[in-house]
Motif scaffolding. Structure first.
Motif, short mmCIF file in Angstrom:
data_model
loop_
_atom_site.label_atom_id
_atom_site.label_comp_id
_atom_site.label_asym_id
_atom_site.label_seq_id
_atom_site.Cartn_x
_atom_site.Cartn_y
_atom_site.Cartn_z
N UNK A 1 -57.32 80.14 17.70
CA UNK A 1 -56.17 80.36 17.06
C UNK A 1 -54.89 79.87 18.10
N UNK A 2 -55.25 79.83 19.41
CA UNK A 2 -54.29 79.22 20.22
C UNK A 2 -53.97 77.90 20.03
N UNK B 1 -54.26 80.03 12.89
CA UNK B 1 -53.45 80.88 13.69
C UNK B 1 -53.55 82.24 13.90
N UNK B 2 -54.33 82.78 13.13
CA UNK B 2 -54.48 84.19 13.18
C UNK B 2 -55.57 84.55 14.36
N UNK B 3 -55.23 85.42 15.16
CA UNK B 3 -55.97 86.17 16.09
C UNK B 3 -57.31 86.54 15.58
N UNK B 4 -58.47 86.67 16.54
CA UNK B 4 -59.79 87.13 15.74
C UNK B 4 -59.28 88.63 15.05
N UNK B 5 -58.51 89.42 15.74
CA UNK B 5 -58.39 90.92 15.17
C UNK B 5 -57.64 90.84 13.76
N UNK B 6 -56.61 89.76 13.77
CA UNK B 6 -55.71 89.75 12.68
C UNK B 6 -56.52 89.15 11.51
N UNK B 7 -57.43 88.19 11.94
CA UNK B 7 -58.18 87.47 11.12
C UNK B 7 -59.18 88.65 10.36
N UNK B 8 -60.01 89.49 11.18
CA UNK B 8 -61.01 90.62 10.74
C UNK B 8 -60.02 91.32 9.71
N UNK B 9 -58.93 92.01 10.30
CA UNK B 9 -58.10 92.85 9.69
C UNK B 9 -57.84 92.38 8.15
N UNK B 10 -57.36 91.03 8.13
CA UNK B 10 -57.16 90.40 6.83
C UNK B 10 -58.29 90.34 5.90
N UNK B 11 -59.54 90.03 6.40
CA UNK B 11 -60.70 90.12 5.60
C UNK B 11 -61.07 91.48 5.04
N UNK B 12 -60.73 92.38 5.90
CA UNK B 12 -61.31 93.76 5.63
C UNK B 12 -60.07 94.17 4.54
N UNK B 13 -58.83 93.98 4.70
CA UNK B 13 -57.85 94.31 3.57
C UNK B 13 -58.10 93.78 2.47
N UNK B 14 -58.44 92.47 2.48
CA UNK B 14 -59.06 91.77 1.38
C UNK B 14 -60.29 92.35 0.29
N UNK B 15 -61.07 92.81 1.39
CA UNK B 15 -62.30 93.52 0.83
C UNK B 15 -61.94 94.82 -0.13
#
Lengths: 247, 470
Positions: free
Chosen positions: A75-76, B427-441
């Motif tokens: 992401x960076x 560009x999403x951080x790993x946590x933001x990516x996880x969070x987006x996927x969970x919210x999608x679920x």
């Protein structure tokens, strides 16, 4: 300094070496194409540059405008201006295109700054119009149930919204019929300009009829074995790859 | 040095994790005995029938074993002798926030309750440990004849309605924890909506545990008379303590002919709370009961909201989201009892397990032989985030007789590393990516929540995900 430089890059997956000393320089404002047979390491190069966790870089470097990106998280690298249009874009169920791209744009803003929703929608709609993407697209889940052409157009839309410094297009022509290929190519061409360098990875010359490159490189066994002007692609199309590796 | 965002996130994560010292005027001490129950009856000035009801329930509680033959052994870690069963500053809830004691008021202000009340609620009850500190209903709603008071006021001031339904949907001895609640109950809401009245805005209760080693046993009874409609929402928090806290509620809903009740829970208990709740509704002819249940936090939650479809064409629905964080166990599901022809039930359950979190789905659907044209649809989907995350599914569907339609779908999925890489490449951080996927679920279910709650839910999911990636 305004280049994406790949310097003597060696990378492997598990114990298997795939990139074996690859060197390539893409100046901003130019479009370079990499052609090569299946298994020559083209897609690996794209993934290694983007920071895919399955690959190990053994030596060499990748410099984005002079700055080494190999130690950075994916992401960076992305936020620094590297974009990868995927050969097989992933589905993200339940996450709409609008929300996904919005999160990506938001991730580039300084901390504490909120993306203005009206500005964002104005921008995405104008880019969608330019790419002939219907506006109803924004409320569909990312890549879920998309045709091959829709997936690739969605990749180009993301590229248009994120305005990368360097874009790597991995087999963007795969799975496209000729009409879809024309639409996607004209989208890519509309993004060409002095502020972006592009690396187009393809197996077929066909794509390069529509996205005309400044330089063509031939890849074999994890290295660039030949570089030339755009007519090199035509020669590869008519004569195949064997003469390159044989010479 | 911490960035602004970091400290903001830390402040957010601990939104319910704070506590002010309180002087309790009424304290039943530690442990449960007949004397504790007498103390509770005395301070609450319970009528004689309630005292007898509690004592009877207490005997059942003592006689019933822990249900560890099917449920988790973690239940054995509840030490009933160490729990305080009644703590309050007084029994009468205030009608204005100005009258609420300062230390309690600032707790609810910090949780944003008075603000929400002004913005979008028809009425609020705010319970602090054993008793409601505040209870009020908007004048216009009260004028329609809607009753919204604490359970103690309900049983004293409206005995003719209260007594008719209290303990009828969930018998005292339904399970060990419903028996415990029946013995020690205090607080909770009593709602009655007269025939044909449709309450346009939600009524809300907020349950706050403030004391350590405490047991909160609220008791809620909601009756929607013929053709009436009401939405009730509850929120729950507690600060983090070193020792276990127990929350064991009983909620009974009665929807008379053609009535509709929607009951929404968004709980965010701290990770030491045993949350063992019995919730069930009785739907008469053409009535509809819908439970929307969102379980985040707690050490162990066991909760299976149910609907007994007693009248023809009655409908029951459970929509449930559970998020089991590291070290947590969400054991949730639904019970659908078809007891009349042409009744319809629908269960949609989505669970997410993070870290060593475990989510369990238990669903019971019962359609007996003599009925005709009943329908059930069950969908349960589990999402596993980490390799050590766990999910179990125990569907128990009994269908007898002819002409029923039953459908069951279950899925288990994992967030795949390629999806995360794809999102990170944007560009999403790993946590933001996880969070987006969970919210999608959970997105399709979250859309069923009122806006204010779906925003809250998304925020809670983001916070859980922030903590889950290193």
């Amino acid at each position: 300094m305004s280049t994406l430089s790949i310097c003597n890059l060696h990378a492997s997956i598990g114990d298997k070496p795939i990139l074996r000393g690859l060197t390539l320089e893409i100046p901003k404002g130019q479009v370079h194409a990499i052609m090569g047979k299946n298994g020559s390491g083209k897609s690996t190069l794209a993934k290694v540059m983007a920071g895919h966790p399955d690959y190990t870089v053994n030596s060499g470097d990748v410099l984005l405008d002079g700055e080494s990106i190999l130690g950075m998280e994916p992401d960076q690298r992305a936020r620094l201006g590297l974009f990868l249009a995927f050969q097989y874009p992933m589905e993200i169920p339940g996450v709409t295109i609008a929300n996904f791209i919005r999160a990506a744009v938001q991730s580039r803003l300084p901390q504490g700054e909120e993306l203005e929703a009206t500005d964002y929608y104005a921008e995405i709609y104008s880019k969608m119009d330019a790419l002939s993407i219907p506006r109803s697209f924004t409320s569909r889940s990312v890549n879920e149930g998309f045709s091959g052409g829709e997936k690739k157009r969605c990749e180009i839309l993301q590229m248009a919204m994120l305005q990368p410094k360097y874009a790597v297009l991995d087999e963007t022509d795969s799975g496209l019929d000729i009409d879809a290929l024309k639409i996607v190519s004209s989208g890519v061409n509309s993004l060409r300009g002095p502020e972006v360098g592009m690396l187009v990875i393809t197996h077929y010359q066909r794509l390069l009829d529509y996205i005309v490159p400044d330089k063509v490189h031939v890849m074999a066994e994890g290295q660039i074995v030949l570089s030339g002007e755009k007519d090199l692609a035509l020669k590869l199309e008519s004569e195949g790859y064997d003469w390159v590796t044989a010479s | 040095m911490k960035t602004d965002i970091q400290s903001q996130i830390e402040a957010d994560r601990s939104v319910g994790d704070f506590r002010y010292d309180i002087d309790y005027a009424y304290d039943a001490g530690v442990g449960l005995s007949e004397a504790t129950i007498d103390y509770i009856c005395d301070v609450k000035k319970d009528p004689q029938w309630v005292r007898a009801f509690r004592k009877e329930a207490y005997r059942k509680f003592l006689a019933m074993p822990m249900p560890t033959h099917w449920a988790t052994k973690d239940l054995e870690n509840i030490v009933f002798e160490n729990i305080r069963y009644y703590l309050s500053q007084g029994q009468a809830p205030k009608r204005t926030w100005e009258e609420v004691p300062e230390d309690v008021k600032r707790t609810f202000e910090r949780l944003g309750i008075p603000e929400q009340e002004r913005k979008f609620l028809a009425g609020v009850e705010a319970q602090f440990d054993s008793e409601a500190a505040y209870s009020n209903i908007k004048a216009a709603v009260g004028e329609q004849g809607v009753i919204f008071v604490g359970s103690a006021e309900g049983l004293k001031d409206h005995p003719e309605i209260f007594k008719k339904w209290f303990g009828k949907v969930i018998p005292t001895g339904d399970n060990k924890f419903s028996a415990l609640n029946s013995a020690a109950f205090s607080g909770g809401s009593f709602i009655y909506v007269p025939p044909g009245v449709k309450v346009s805005h939600p009524l809300q209760a907020y349950f706050r545990i403030n004391a350590q080693n405490f047991g909160q046993f609220e008791r809620t009874l909601i009756i929607a008379d013929e053709g009436a409609e009401v939405t009730y929402m509850e929120g729950c928090t507690a600060p983090k303590f070193e020792t276990a806290t127990l929350h064991s509620a009983v909620v009974e809903l009665v929807a008379l002919k053609g009535a509709k009740i929607q009951y929404i829970t968004v709980q965010n208990w701290s990770s030491n709370v045993f949350n063992l709740v019995t919730k069930r509704g009785l739907a008469h002819e053409d009535a509809e009961i819908k439970w929307i249940d969102c379980n985040i936090g707690s050490r162990l939650t066991m909760k299976y909201p149910g609907v007994i479809m007693k009248g023809r064409r009655a409908r029951g629905e459970v929509v449930s989201i559970a998020l089991a964080g590291d070290g947590q166990h969400q054991d949730t599901g639904a019970k659908m009892v078809h007891a009349a022809d042409e009744t319809t039930s629908n269960i949609i359950s989505k669970s997410i397990s993070l870290g060593s979190g475990r989510s369990t789905y238990r669903g019971m659907v019962h359609i007996p032989k003599h009925l005709k044209k009943c329908k059930n649809n069950t969908e349960c989907d589990a999402l596993l985030i980490n390799a050590q995350s766990r999910t179990d599914t125990y569907p128990a569907i009994t269908v007898r007789g002819q002409g029923h339609s039953v459908q069951h779908e279950a899925s288990v999925s994992q967030i795949n590393a390629e999806q995360i890489f794809y999102m990170q490449q944007r560009g999403l951080s790993e946590a933001a990516a996880m969070s987006l996927a969970v919210n999608g679920f959970v997105n399709d279910l979250v859309q069923q929540f009122p806006m204010e709650y779906s925003v809250e839910l998304k925020r809670l999911i983001d916070l859980e995900m922030e903590g889950s990636v290193g």
